[in-house]
Design an enzyme around this catalytic site. Sequence first.
Site, PDB file in Angstrom:
ATOM      1  CD  GLU A  57      30.808 -21.819  12.507  1.00 47.35           C
ATOM      2  OE1 GLU A  57      29.680 -21.502  12.078  1.00 47.35           O
ATOM      3  OE2 GLU A  57      31.811 -21.093  12.362  1.00 47.35           O
ATOM      4  CG  ASN A  98      19.340 -23.238  12.449  1.00 41.74           C
ATOM      5  OD1 ASN A  98      18.740 -23.607  13.456  1.00 41.74           O
ATOM      6  ND2 ASN A  98      19.239 -23.868  11.294  1.00 41.74           N
ATOM      7  CB  THR A  99      25.489 -19.936  13.428  1.00 44.28           C
ATOM      8  OG1 THR A  99      26.180 -21.068  13.965  1.00 44.28           O
ATOM      9  CG2 THR A  99      24.436 -19.471  14.409  1.00 44.28           C
ATOM     10  CB  CYS A 144      46.364 -42.600  17.133  1.00 46.79           C
ATOM     11  SG  CYS A 144      45.547 -41.300  18.081  1.00 46.79           S
TER      12      CYS A 144
END
Length: 529
Positions: free
Chosen positions: A500, A425-426, A166
């Site tokens: 997300e 909550n999606t 990295c």
Amino acid sequence: AATGGEESGAAGLRERAGTAQAHESTALTRTATYMFIANMRLAAADNDNYAAALSVNEFLCGGGGGCRGKEIGIRIPRPLGYGPSRFIPKKEILQVGNEDANIPTVFANAFADLGRLDNITLLMVFHPQYLESFLKTQHYLLQLDGPLPLHYRHYIGIMAAARHQCSYLVNLHVSDFIHVGGDPKWLDGLCNAPQKLQNLVELNKILAHRPWLLTKEHMEKLLKTEEHSWSLAELIHAVVLLTHYHSLASFTFGCGISQEINADGGHIIQPPPINNYCICDVTNGNSGANEMHITPPGSPVTLDSSCEVEVLMEKMKLLQECRDEEEASQEEMATRFEREKTESMFVLSEYEETVPAKDVSRHFEDTSYGYKDFSRRGMHVPLPTFRAQDYNWEDHGYSLVNRLYPDVGQLIDEKFHIAYNLTYNTMAMHKDVDTSMLRRAIWNYIHCMFGIRYDDYDYGEINLLLDRNFKVYIKTVVCTPEKATKRMYDSFWRQFKHSEKVHVNLLLMEARMQAELLYALRAITRYMT
């Protein structure tokens, strides 16, 4: 309507305002945000600062497509145009920064602690609550009082990041190592570092690639070496740093973090203009093409994914109904764990792409040592399963870390909980969705690959909730992150938002760190008892 002269005057005023903006800033938040913009990072800037940045750009390039670099003999380094991530359009990162009123304060604190706003910070801004916890923990590990001197901390970060090639993290900590007074000779190769740090080589490579092989003998070797021995507190600090940077390498590759502008591969030196066309239009991403959405040659054609989210939500609903109706026996639960653990061996990427990385092998030894599956074929003596009920973070690891390195256990614990419980909550375009089942499946799948079993979890849920493309991505990012590609990133959860997917990477990072910590801390506990 403004006349042409008024427009020209306004442009001049904007240009002068942009040049004077940094001198007029009095608040830390303003300073941090402006410096960030001046470095063309363009995330979380307010509209005035954004306009100021454009004015500065016009001043440097001369505006109107021409470039003054040739006129005044200056060759200007410019970012390559990806933004903070090669996977996520920078306009989305800018948008989320503008939407949250707390972001400037978070950025100001980060700038005060680090002296910069790096690309990792800019990606984590999708989840401000987690970002604050992450920055607080990293600040404590690197800068506040602790068992290890500051330059040792950054050198250990270099060693850990180098195990996964990295170069992004290596570059950051090479700079920090020098800044805190580290000896530049150490950077020529691990053989030039003190023997005490060289003794970490074995721990570093096993922890990064096969942590289940760690034993109390590995810890004893470090703690009982007469001249170059480690104290228990120092070893805990080193273990936390190693696990932190192994897992952060996963996040870096999993999100396609771009090199910083001042690092090799992060900028291009602007040549003279060609035919009155300024090359900075290309390097700043203004060429008219969006590099984030170019399909590489030979990419597989994806099918319509319009029902992907609905199918996943339906599976979650069915699983919840099955839970309510009946519960599998302990024997069946154990069988399902073994099946999932074995199946994880066959989750392999079909992609042959590799991410080119600058050679960082001088910072670690045994370059051929890498990841091998926990349960691999041909093993004569299978490794015993790590049962979480016998040794876990909440009951054992947390208290050991907090006792030997006060407050760090609490900070890490908070970070674990925020990543695991974080929810809006999606799911994609759907609202009021309970995602706890999905988050637990991701977390437990990672621990399953590391041989860690939770007796109260039905591992049959993993196969229903995580499709093959998602499993390939998870295993690659967690076990061999240097092999992660944009194609892998794009291949799972195609309807979901980038925020997300960044959340997924936070889960991968924290679950991996916890798994590594559990094996290391269990080995230390066995040594102590």
